[in-house]
Design an enzyme around this catalytic site. Structure first.
Site, PDB file in Angstrom:
ATOM      1  N   LYS A 174      16.599  63.958  43.030  1.00 40.68           N
ATOM      2  CA  LYS A 174      17.799  63.964  43.885  1.00 40.68           C
ATOM      3  C   LYS A 174      19.055  63.736  43.053  1.00 40.68           C
ATOM      4  O   LYS A 174      18.990  63.081  42.017  1.00 40.68           O
ATOM      5  CB  LYS A 174      17.683  62.846  44.928  1.00 40.68           C
ATOM      6  N   THR A 206      26.368  54.271  51.323  1.00 43.13           N
ATOM      7  CA  THR A 206      25.191  55.097  51.027  1.00 43.13           C
ATOM      8  C   THR A 206      23.924  54.249  50.969  1.00 43.13           C
ATOM      9  O   THR A 206      22.947  54.632  50.334  1.00 43.13           O
ATOM     10  CB  THR A 206      25.386  55.826  49.683  1.00 43.13           C
ATOM     11  N   GLY A 208      20.508  53.167  51.736  1.00 40.53           N
ATOM     12  CA  GLY A 208      19.368  53.777  52.429  1.00 40.53           C
ATOM     13  C   GLY A 208      19.347  55.294  52.451  1.00 40.53           C
ATOM     14  O   GLY A 208      18.542  55.892  53.175  1.00 40.53           O
ATOM     15  N   THR A 209      20.188  55.937  51.633  1.00 38.52           N
ATOM     16  CA  THR A 209      20.182  57.416  51.637  1.00 38.52           C
ATOM     17  C   THR A 209      18.826  57.976  51.210  1.00 38.52           C
ATOM     18  O   THR A 209      18.340  58.945  51.795  1.00 38.52           O
ATOM     19  CB  THR A 209      21.268  57.985  50.699  1.00 38.52           C
ATOM     20  N   GLY A 210      18.240  57.349  50.179  1.00 41.65           N
ATOM     21  CA  GLY A 210      16.968  57.858  49.661  1.00 41.65           C
ATOM     22  C   GLY A 210      15.848  57.698  50.685  1.00 41.65           C
ATOM     23  O   GLY A 210      15.032  58.606  50.891  1.00 41.65           O
ATOM     24  N   CYS A 211      15.806  56.531  51.351  1.00 42.58           N
ATOM     25  CA  CYS A 211      14.773  56.273  52.375  1.00 42.58           C
ATOM     26  C   CYS A 211      14.920  57.282  53.512  1.00 42.58           C
ATOM     27  O   CYS A 211      13.935  57.867  53.994  1.00 42.58           O
ATOM     28  CB  CYS A 211      14.911  54.867  52.949  1.00 42.58           C
TER      29      CYS A 211
HETATM   30  N1  LIG Z   1      27.844  60.900  48.629  1.00 40.41           N
HETATM   31  C1  LIG Z   1      26.914  61.786  49.014  1.00 40.41           C
HETATM   32  N2  LIG Z   1      27.277  62.917  49.673  1.00 40.41           N
HETATM   33  C2  LIG Z   1      26.350  63.813  50.062  1.00 40.41           C
HETATM   34  N3  LIG Z   1      25.036  63.684  49.817  1.00 40.41           N
HETATM   35  C3  LIG Z   1      24.606  62.589  49.162  1.00 40.41           C
HETATM   36  C4  LIG Z   1      25.518  61.579  48.720  1.00 40.41           C
HETATM   37  N4  LIG Z   1      24.812  60.587  48.110  1.00 40.41           N
HETATM   38  C5  LIG Z   1      23.517  60.962  48.177  1.00 40.41           C
HETATM   39  N5  LIG Z   1      23.380  62.165  48.782  1.00 40.41           N
HETATM   40  C6  LIG Z   1      22.129  62.866  49.076  1.00 40.41           C
HETATM   41  O1  LIG Z   1      21.279  61.932  49.725  1.00 40.41           O
HETATM   42  C7  LIG Z   1      19.916  62.133  49.347  1.00 40.41           C
HETATM   43  C8  LIG Z   1      19.381  60.844  48.722  1.00 40.41           C
HETATM   44  O2  LIG Z   1      19.774  60.815  47.359  1.00 40.41           O
HETATM   45  P1  LIG Z   1      20.076  59.556  46.462  1.00 40.41           P
HETATM   46  O3  LIG Z   1      20.095  60.052  45.053  1.00 40.41           O
HETATM   47  O4  LIG Z   1      21.286  58.860  46.997  1.00 40.41           O
HETATM   48  O5  LIG Z   1      18.810  58.671  46.741  1.00 40.41           O
HETATM   49  P2  LIG Z   1      18.484  57.203  46.278  1.00 40.41           P
HETATM   50  O6  LIG Z   1      19.327  56.817  45.120  1.00 40.41           O
HETATM   51  O7  LIG Z   1      17.012  57.165  46.108  1.00 40.41           O
HETATM   52  O8  LIG Z   1      18.894  56.322  47.519  1.00 40.41           O
HETATM   53  P3  LIG Z   1      18.668  54.732  47.697  1.00 40.41           P
HETATM   54  O9  LIG Z   1      19.855  54.076  47.094  1.00 40.41           O
HETATM   55  O10 LIG Z   1      18.577  54.590  49.151  1.00 40.41           O
HETATM   56  O11 LIG Z   1      17.425  54.345  46.973  1.00 40.41           O
HETATM   57  C9  LIG Z   1      19.934  63.344  48.391  1.00 40.41           C
HETATM   58  O12 LIG Z   1      19.713  64.527  49.128  1.00 40.41           O
HETATM   59  C10 LIG Z   1      21.349  63.296  47.827  1.00 40.41           C
HETATM   60  O13 LIG Z   1      21.753  64.545  47.314  1.00 40.41           O
HETATM   61  C1  LIG Z   2      13.267  47.447  51.883  1.00 39.30           C
HETATM   62  C2  LIG Z   2      14.042  48.416  51.067  1.00 39.30           C
HETATM   63  N1  LIG Z   2      13.448  49.578  50.705  1.00 39.30           N
HETATM   64  C3  LIG Z   2      14.146  50.493  49.979  1.00 39.30           C
HETATM   65  C4  LIG Z   2      15.451  50.250  49.592  1.00 39.30           C
HETATM   66  C5  LIG Z   2      16.199  51.269  48.742  1.00 39.30           C
HETATM   67  O1  LIG Z   2      17.288  51.768  49.366  1.00 39.30           O
HETATM   68  C6  LIG Z   2      16.037  49.021  50.015  1.00 39.30           C
HETATM   69  N2  LIG Z   2      17.329  48.716  49.680  1.00 39.30           N
HETATM   70  N3  LIG Z   2      15.309  48.139  50.746  1.00 39.30           N
END
Ligand SMILES: Nc1ncnc2c1ncn2[C@@H]1O[C@H](COP(=O)(O)OP(=O)(O)OP(=O)(O)O)[C@@H](O)[C@H]1O
Ligand SMILES: Cc1ncc(CO)c(N)n1
Length: 279
Positions: A174, A206, A208-211
């Site tokens: 990502k 942002t 929880g975006t990844g979750c």
């Molecule tokens: N500012 C943003 N604008 C648009 N899309 C975004 C933005 N930030 C993240 N994304 C998208 O959100 C999704 C999650 O990506 P991200 O790389 O943020 O995950 P992550 O770092 O694992 O998240 P977390 O911090 O929750 O663990 C991807 O599809 C990414 O392209």
């Molecule tokens: C419980 C939990 N899982 C995943 C993440 C990553 O976003 C978080 N901040 N907290």
């Protein structure tokens, strides 16, 4: 029958990430969500204030209870704490062999707190990834899994291939953490590689975006969509959740899981670009 899905993850008391983000996403997308807790975090938008892990025995009992009763077609994993818990989850996944297993290799929370012990990375690579059908690292997680730095797009492709070689069919690296003007995710399978691109939204909210993205992907796969369609639909869902942010909490605020409802009729362009080579 309604698609039934499972998340194996940690609880975020702040409600924006972890199990809470997953269940909200499942509900919004109309699939029935079940959940197995691996840990409880005392957490808000400012940071993680405490972690208590659930015993491996209790994690296994939860997975057995869900898998023995429901028809789980897709499952995702999130925060797994340490090697012991990774091994317990991997063993259970090996027993049940769900059609789709999306591993979100959560390592560090947005505020910098560790959600996975460094010593557990080897267990993630050797025990859990071989049970996964898809793994969704962000760039720092991909660097750890592949054991290399990612500076260029060529590095990102190379890292995806190194991670595939560990034994997982589909790798999605990502682009949330890059500085590009667009948020671009790279998807690499045995036969193809493509990038899915959406405009980057300027916001600090942002958490929880990844979750949320991996939960949306899990739900879309449970509907039987193709990989390409499932990724595009999950990308739209997270884009709308970020775009309709709630501005709540004092730190990195959560995304809005009902953003897609507010976005009805809005035009957003999700581009899919195929690579000519997967090397
Ligand atoms: N500012 C943003 N604008 C648009 N899309 C975004 C933005 N930030 C993240 N994304 C998208 O959100 C999704 C999650 O990506 P991200 O790389 O943020 O995950 P992550 O770092 O694992 O998240 P977390 O911090 O929750 O663990 C991807 O599809 C990414 O392209
Ligand atoms: C419980 C939990 N899982 C995943 C993440 C990553 O976003 C978080 N901040 N907290």
């Amino acid at each position: 029958m309604k698609p039934q899905v499972l998340t194996i993850a940690g609880s975020d008391s702040g409600g924006g990430a972890g199990i809470q983000a997953d269940l909200k996403t499942f509900q919004e997308l109309g699939v029935f969500g079940t959940s197995v807790l691996t840990a409880i975090t005392a957490q808000n938008t400012l940071g993680v204030h405490g972690i208590e892990a659930i015993s491996t025995e209790m994690i296994t009992r939860q997975i057995d209870a869900v898998a023995d009763d429901f028809s789980i077609t897709a499952c995702k994993t999130g925060m797994l704490v340490d090697a012991e818990r990774i091994e317990a989850v991997a063993k259970a996944l090996e027993r049940y062999r769900f059609e789709h297993v999306v591993v979100d290799p959560v390592m560090v929370a947005k505020g910098g707190a560790s959600l996975l012990q460094v010593s557990a990375v080897e267990a993630l690579r050797t025990k859990l990834l071989p049970q996964a059908t898809i793994v969704t690292p962000n760039i720092p997680e991909a660097e750890v899994l592949a054991g290399m730095e990612i500076r260029t797009e060529a590095d990102r492709m190379k890292a995806a291939q190194v991670i595939r070689a560990i034994g997982v069919d589909i790798v999605i690296i990502k682009g949330g953490h890059s500085n590009d003007v667009e948020a671009v995710d790279l998807i690499v399978t045995e036969s193809e590689a493509f990038r899915v691109k959406a405009p980057r939204i300027q916001t600090k909210d942002t958490h929880g975006t990844g979750c949320t993205f991996s939960a949306a992907l899990t739900a879309e796969l449970a509907y039987g969509k193709t990989l390409r369609q499932a990724v595009v639909d999950a990308k739209r869902f997270i884009h709308q959740a970020i775009a309709h942010g709630l501005s709540i909490g004092q730190g990195h605020g959560p995304t809005n899981h009902w953003g897609h409802r507010l976005a009805k009729g809005e035009q957003i362009t999700i581009d899919v670009m195929y690579e000519t080579s997967t090397r």
